[in-house]
Structure formats: structure tokens, C-alpha cells
Write an enzyme that holds these catalytic residues in place. Structure first.
Site, PDB file in Angstrom:
ATOM      1  N   HIS A  35      -1.692   0.546  -9.931  1.00 17.55           N
ATOM      2  CA  HIS A  35      -2.319  -0.431  -9.011  1.00 17.55           C
ATOM      3  C   HIS A  35      -2.963  -1.586  -9.803  1.00 17.55           C
ATOM      4  O   HIS A  35      -4.178  -1.806  -9.716  1.00 17.55           O
ATOM      5  CB  HIS A  35      -3.370   0.260  -8.111  1.00 17.55           C
ATOM      6  N   GLU A  43      -4.244   7.425  -3.961  1.00 14.74           N
ATOM      7  CA  GLU A  43      -4.634   6.964  -5.308  1.00 14.74           C
ATOM      8  C   GLU A  43      -5.964   7.568  -5.744  1.00 14.74           C
ATOM      9  O   GLU A  43      -6.857   7.727  -4.909  1.00 14.74           O
ATOM     10  CB  GLU A  43      -4.720   5.433  -5.315  1.00 14.74           C
ATOM     11  N   ARG A 103       0.846  -1.184   0.000  1.00  9.78           N
ATOM     12  CA  ARG A 103       0.000   0.000   0.000  1.00  9.78           C
ATOM     13  C   ARG A 103       0.888   1.243   0.000  1.00  9.78           C
ATOM     14  O   ARG A 103       1.918   1.276   0.691  1.00  9.78           O
ATOM     15  CB  ARG A 103      -0.892   0.036   1.252  1.00  9.78           C
TER      16      ARG A 103
HETATM   17  P1  NAP Z   1      -0.714 -11.502   4.724  1.00 12.60           P
HETATM   18  O1  NAP Z   1      -0.687 -12.920   4.304  1.00 12.60           O
HETATM   19  O2  NAP Z   1      -1.571 -11.104   5.872  1.00 12.60           O
HETATM   20  O3  NAP Z   1       0.792 -11.064   4.999  1.00 12.60           O
HETATM   21  C1  NAP Z   1       1.129  -9.870   5.609  1.00 12.60           C
HETATM   22  C2  NAP Z   1       2.604  -9.909   5.989  1.00 12.60           C
HETATM   23  O4  NAP Z   1       2.967  -8.640   6.522  1.00 12.60           O
HETATM   24  C3  NAP Z   1       2.933 -10.946   7.041  1.00 12.60           C
HETATM   25  O5  NAP Z   1       4.177 -11.517   6.761  1.00 12.60           O
HETATM   26  C4  NAP Z   1       3.009 -10.125   8.336  1.00 12.60           C
HETATM   27  O6  NAP Z   1       3.860 -10.775   9.250  1.00 12.60           O
HETATM   28  C5  NAP Z   1       3.592  -8.830   7.795  1.00 12.60           C
HETATM   29  N1  NAP Z   1       3.304  -7.668   8.639  1.00 12.60           N
HETATM   30  C6  NAP Z   1       2.093  -7.191   9.012  1.00 12.60           C
HETATM   31  N2  NAP Z   1       2.233  -6.111   9.784  1.00 12.60           N
HETATM   32  C7  NAP Z   1       3.561  -5.907   9.915  1.00 12.60           C
HETATM   33  C8  NAP Z   1       4.338  -4.949  10.609  1.00 12.60           C
HETATM   34  N3  NAP Z   1       3.781  -3.983  11.355  1.00 12.60           N
HETATM   35  N4  NAP Z   1       5.685  -5.023  10.502  1.00 12.60           N
HETATM   36  C9  NAP Z   1       6.265  -6.007   9.771  1.00 12.60           C
HETATM   37  N5  NAP Z   1       5.582  -6.937   9.098  1.00 12.60           N
HETATM   38  C10 NAP Z   1       4.238  -6.890   9.171  1.00 12.60           C
HETATM   39  O7  NAP Z   1      -1.178 -10.562   3.535  1.00 12.60           O
HETATM   40  P2  NAP Z   1      -1.029 -10.797   1.957  1.00 12.60           P
HETATM   41  O8  NAP Z   1      -2.167 -11.605   1.450  1.00 12.60           O
HETATM   42  O9  NAP Z   1       0.367 -11.272   1.691  1.00 12.60           O
HETATM   43  O10 NAP Z   1      -1.231  -9.286   1.423  1.00 12.60           O
HETATM   44  C11 NAP Z   1      -0.390  -8.249   1.897  1.00 12.60           C
HETATM   45  C12 NAP Z   1      -0.897  -6.887   1.457  1.00 12.60           C
HETATM   46  O11 NAP Z   1      -0.580  -6.674   0.096  1.00 12.60           O
HETATM   47  C13 NAP Z   1      -2.417  -6.680   1.497  1.00 12.60           C
HETATM   48  O12 NAP Z   1      -2.867  -6.360   2.794  1.00 12.60           O
HETATM   49  C14 NAP Z   1      -2.606  -5.523   0.543  1.00 12.60           C
HETATM   50  O13 NAP Z   1      -2.514  -4.297   1.212  1.00 12.60           O
HETATM   51  C15 NAP Z   1      -1.422  -5.651  -0.417  1.00 12.60           C
HETATM   52  N6  NAP Z   1      -1.868  -6.053  -1.777  1.00 12.60           N
HETATM   53  C16 NAP Z   1      -1.654  -5.213  -2.826  1.00 12.60           C
HETATM   54  C17 NAP Z   1      -2.067  -5.589  -4.081  1.00 12.60           C
HETATM   55  C18 NAP Z   1      -1.880  -4.689  -5.271  1.00 12.60           C
HETATM   56  O14 NAP Z   1      -2.695  -4.725  -6.169  1.00 12.60           O
HETATM   57  N7  NAP Z   1      -0.793  -3.925  -5.334  1.00 12.60           N
HETATM   58  C19 NAP Z   1      -2.707  -6.812  -4.305  1.00 12.60           C
HETATM   59  C20 NAP Z   1      -2.889  -7.641  -3.215  1.00 12.60           C
HETATM   60  C21 NAP Z   1      -2.454  -7.257  -1.949  1.00 12.60           C
HETATM   61  P3  NAP Z   1       3.722 -10.580  10.846  1.00 12.60           P
HETATM   62  O15 NAP Z   1       2.255 -10.694  11.173  1.00 12.60           O
HETATM   63  O16 NAP Z   1       4.573 -11.663  11.429  1.00 12.60           O
HETATM   64  O17 NAP Z   1       4.264  -9.224  11.127  1.00 12.60           O
HETATM   65  C1  8YV Z   2      -7.094  -4.805  -5.904  1.00 12.80           C
HETATM   66  C2  8YV Z   2      -5.594  -5.076  -3.859  1.00 12.80           C
HETATM   67  O1  8YV Z   2      -6.586  -3.956  -6.886  1.00 12.80           O
HETATM   68  O2  8YV Z   2      -6.378  -7.160  -3.112  1.00 12.80           O
HETATM   69  C3  8YV Z   2      -5.908  -6.071  -2.807  1.00 12.80           C
HETATM   70  O3  8YV Z   2      -5.658  -5.756  -1.629  1.00 12.80           O
HETATM   71  O4  8YV Z   2      -5.051  -4.057  -3.614  1.00 12.80           O
HETATM   72  C4  8YV Z   2      -5.894  -5.382  -5.265  1.00 12.80           C
HETATM   73  O5  8YV Z   2      -5.911  -6.738  -5.547  1.00 12.80           O
HETATM   74  C5  8YV Z   2      -8.089  -4.040  -5.160  1.00 12.80           C
HETATM   75  O6  8YV Z   2      -8.495  -4.617  -3.992  1.00 12.80           O
HETATM   76  C6  8YV Z   2      -9.297  -3.833  -6.043  1.00 12.80           C
HETATM   77  O7  8YV Z   2      -9.848  -2.637  -5.859  1.00 12.80           O
END
Ligand code: NAP
Ligand code: 8YV
Length: 317
Positions: free
Chosen positions: A275, A257, A228
Site C-alpha cells: 500500500h 491490511e 481498495r
Molecule cells: P474519484 O475521483 O472519486 O473516482 C472514483 C471513480 O470510481 C469514478 O470514476 C467513479 O465513477 C467510479 N466508481 C465509483 N463507484 C463505482 C461503482 N460502484 N461502479 C463503477 N465505478 C464506480 O476517486 P479517486 O480520487 O480517483 O480515488 C479512487 C480510490 O482510489 C480512492 O477512493 C481510494 O480508495 C483509492 N486510492 C488508493 C490509493 C493507494 O495508496 N493504493 C491511493 C489513493 C487512492 P462513477 O461515479 O461514474 O461510477
Molecule cells: C494512503 C490511500 O496510503 O489516499 C488514499 O486513499 O489509500 C493512500 O494514499 C492512505 O490514505 C494513508 O493511510
């Protein structure tokens, strides 16, 4: 279940609508435009983006909020939990797509491939010019993942195949990975050449990547953000790129965004995406299906399919 009203505020993937209409009474409107009787009849919400406390408070009989996306920072989960309302998200089905995009962004940033393609399309190669060698290479680089959850782990597996050395920083070390654990983001930033952010938006991750972290990353360092925009101090990033404090950045996400700071657009050492990490037809379809399945399961078997950990998961009456 056609007597159950489900609110769909704002825009959402059309497949969510296709899956829910006919099974439920869909109310496609914003909370502020609805009368008290309609609000009282709503038991489910399917939403992409923001669903704040005020919207939750307006729905006295709400049971479930199904959010599109794995990150559910737009939904006020603490207000939902206080009201015993379940929140669901769309984990796992996008892991591979987002990890693929993250790796592409790493390569694009380090090797400047989008700029090379723009050079070709502008006819410059055809006119006999040569695209400049990329100042950086992936060879011999060390990557530090800030976040090693569902998506972070998929990114790490892919980066291993690129023969990169991998470390990570999370609050809790994982027992199931061979990667080096760093107890602090600062320590990791000082050790690696590529800092890749894939943590959720929480109070603790707000502007965690600041001037101090960028300074530690150093003049050969590259920042990649697919988590994010919230986690990066964009003013500090722009200053670090201007001064050469770091070598480059690849971003899919931004603080406000769809606003992208003008200064970022001007840097040749920066690769920018709007994004799109999960934005393929198959993956967005899978996410839409999961939104619909959470609502269908809740009202048919009394259990959401992928509830978030913060909210209660009682059996529905
Ligand atoms: P997840 O499985 O919950 O993994 C989150 C990771 O972050 C874990 O390793 C967690 O480990 C770590 N974490 C959380 N808070 C932390 C902190 N304060 N300091 C250090 N590490 C921390 O989540 P995910 O499914 O991988 O998704 C992660 C994030 O990616 C989503 O929440 C979303 O914001 C973003 N995302 C972006 C896109 C995009 O389109 N660009 C798409 C999908 C997701 P610990 O709990 O051990 O700290
Ligand atoms: C999407 C994301 O773009 O899953 C998330 O957390 O950031 C992305 O996969 C978004 O949620 C769709 O608006």
C-alpha cells in the site's frame, strides 16, 4: 484559535501535527481514554484511518473530521452527515503519484522486473545464468479501468503513452474522454487483457472482482488493484492464479491490511506492494498539508478546503 481543541487519535503524518500545534490545543489520545469535559471541548478531528460512529457519538461539539487520504472509507460519513459534521479528504494532490505507481505495477507484473532484480541481486546473472523471458508483454494489450475518476484519468493518460488501448467501466459514462465505455464490469473484463481497479470502497464495489469477473478476464489476463482490497474476492483471485484462469496480478492493496494471504506470496506471476501508491515524501507532505489546511480554513473562514460530497458544508458560527 488556541482555545479550540482538535483531537488526533492514533498515528498521523508528523507534518499534520507540526502545522496544527501552536494554532490549536491538540489532544493526542483515543476517544475511549478521555473524560467527559475533554470530549465536550473537542471541535475538530485530524485522523488517518478509522473514525467510526462510536467515536463521532462521543464528541458532542464536533464540527469537522479531516481525514488523511483521498479514500475516506474509514470515517463513518453517514453518522457525521446526520450530525451536521463536515468530513474532508485529500483529493488531487496524490493523483500523479498514485498513477505513476499504478503504471509501475502494471509493468512490473507483466514484465516481472522485481523478480529480475532479485535474480541479479542474488548473484545469478553474475554466475552466468539468464533470467527467463517474461511470458507476457504489454505489446498489443488492452486495458480496462474499473473507475475513471481523478486518479483513473491520470492512469489512463499514462497508459495511452504506453500505446495501450483503453476502456473503462464506471456508473456514469464520461463525455470528456476518447476511451471506450463499458456498461458493465463483466462485459469489460471479457474484452480486455489487463483489468485495473481504481474505485472507492463502497457497498457496491465489495468483492466486485470475483470468480466470474476473473473467468471473463481469461488465461492471458492480468488484474491490477490500486483502489481498495475490499473490491477483490481474494479467495477467488488465489484460485484463479492457481488454476491459470488468469495469468497474473499486481496488488498494492489487500482485503485485511496489513495481512497478505500467504498463498499470494508464493506466486511468481504476482507483484505485491505494501500500500505505497502515494508513499513519497513530497506527496505525503502535500496530503498532510491538506489535512491541516482543512482544519485551519474551517475554524478561520468557516469553509473546509476539500469537503467530501456526502457531508453538509455549513458556514461555521
Ligand atoms: P474519484 O475521483 O472519486 O473516482 C472514483 C471513480 O470510481 C469514478 O470514476 C467513479 O465513477 C467510479 N466508481 C465509483 N463507484 C463505482 C461503482 N460502484 N461502479 C463503477 N465505478 C464506480 O476517486 P479517486 O480520487 O480517483 O480515488 C479512487 C480510490 O482510489 C480512492 O477512493 C481510494 O480508495 C483509492 N486510492 C488508493 C490509493 C493507494 O495508496 N493504493 C491511493 C489513493 C487512492 P462513477 O461515479 O461514474 O461510477
Ligand atoms: C494512503 C490511500 O496510503 O489516499 C488514499 O486513499 O489509500 C493512500 O494514499 C492512505 O490514505 C494513508 O493511510
Amino acid at each position: 484559535m488556541t482555545d479550540i481543541s482538535v483531537l488526533v487519535p492514533g498515528r498521523i503524518h508528523t507534518r499534520v501535527i507540526e502545522r496544527l500545534e501552536g494554532r490549536f490545543t491538540l489532544v493526542r489520545a483515543d476517544v475511549a481514554t478521555l473524560d467527559a469535559a475533554t470530549l465536550a471541548g473537542i471541535r475538530g478531528v485530524a485522523v488517518s484511518g478509522s473514525f467510526p460512529a462510536a467515536a463521532i457519538d462521543a464528541l458532542p461539539n464536533l464540527e469537522i473530521i479531516a481525514s488523511f487520504g483521498v479514500g475516506y472509507d474509514g470515517v463513518d460519513v453517514s453518522r457525521a452527515a446526520a450530525r451536521n459534521i463536515v468530513v474532508s479528504n485529500t483529493p488531487d494532490v496524490l493523483n500523479d503519484e498514485v498513477a505513476d505507481t499504478a503504471v509501475a505495477l502494471v509493468i512490473n507484473t507483466v514484465r516481472r522486473l522485481p523478480q529480475a532484480e532479485a535474480f541479479l541481486r542474488a548473484g545469478r546473472w553474475g554466475r552466468g545464468e539468464s533470467f527467463p523471458l517474461s511470458p507476457l508483454s504489454l505489446r498489443g494489450r488492452r486495458v480496462g479501468l474499473y473507475g475513471l475518476g481523478r486518479i483513473g484519468l491520470e492512469i489512463a493518460h499514462r497508459l495511452e503513452a504506453l500505446k495501450l488501448e483503453i476502456g473503462y467501466h464506471t456508473r456514469n459514462p464520461r463525455a470528456d474522454v476518447p476511451y471506450r465505455y463499458f456498461g458493465s464490469l463483466r462485459e469489460m473484463a471479457g474484452d480486455v487483457d489487463i483489468l485495473l481497479c481504481i474505485v472507492p470502497k463502497t457497498p457496491e464495489t465489495h468483492k466486485a472482482i470475483d470468480a466470474d469477473i476473473l473467468g471473463a478476464l481469461g488465461p492471458q489476463g492480468v488484474l491490477i488493484n490500486v483502489g481498495r482490497g475490499w473490491s477483490v474476492d481474494e479467495a477467488a483471485l488465489i484460485a484463479a492464479l492457481e488454476s491459470g484462469t488468469i495469468a497474473g496480478a499486481g496488488l498494492d492493496v489487500y482485503y485485511d491490511e496489513p495481512h497478505v494471504p500467504e498463498a499470494l506470496l508464493g506466486f511468481e506471476q504476482v507483484s505485491l506492494l505494501p500500500h505505497v501508491a502515494s508513499a513519497s515524501v513530497p506527496t505525503r507532505n502535500a496530503m498532510a498539508d491538506l489535512v491541516a489546511d482543512n482544519i485551519i480554513d474551517w475554524f478561520s473562514i468557516g469553509r473546509a478546503r476539500t469537503p467530501v460530497p456526502e457531508t453538509p458544508q455549513p458556514i461555521s458560527g
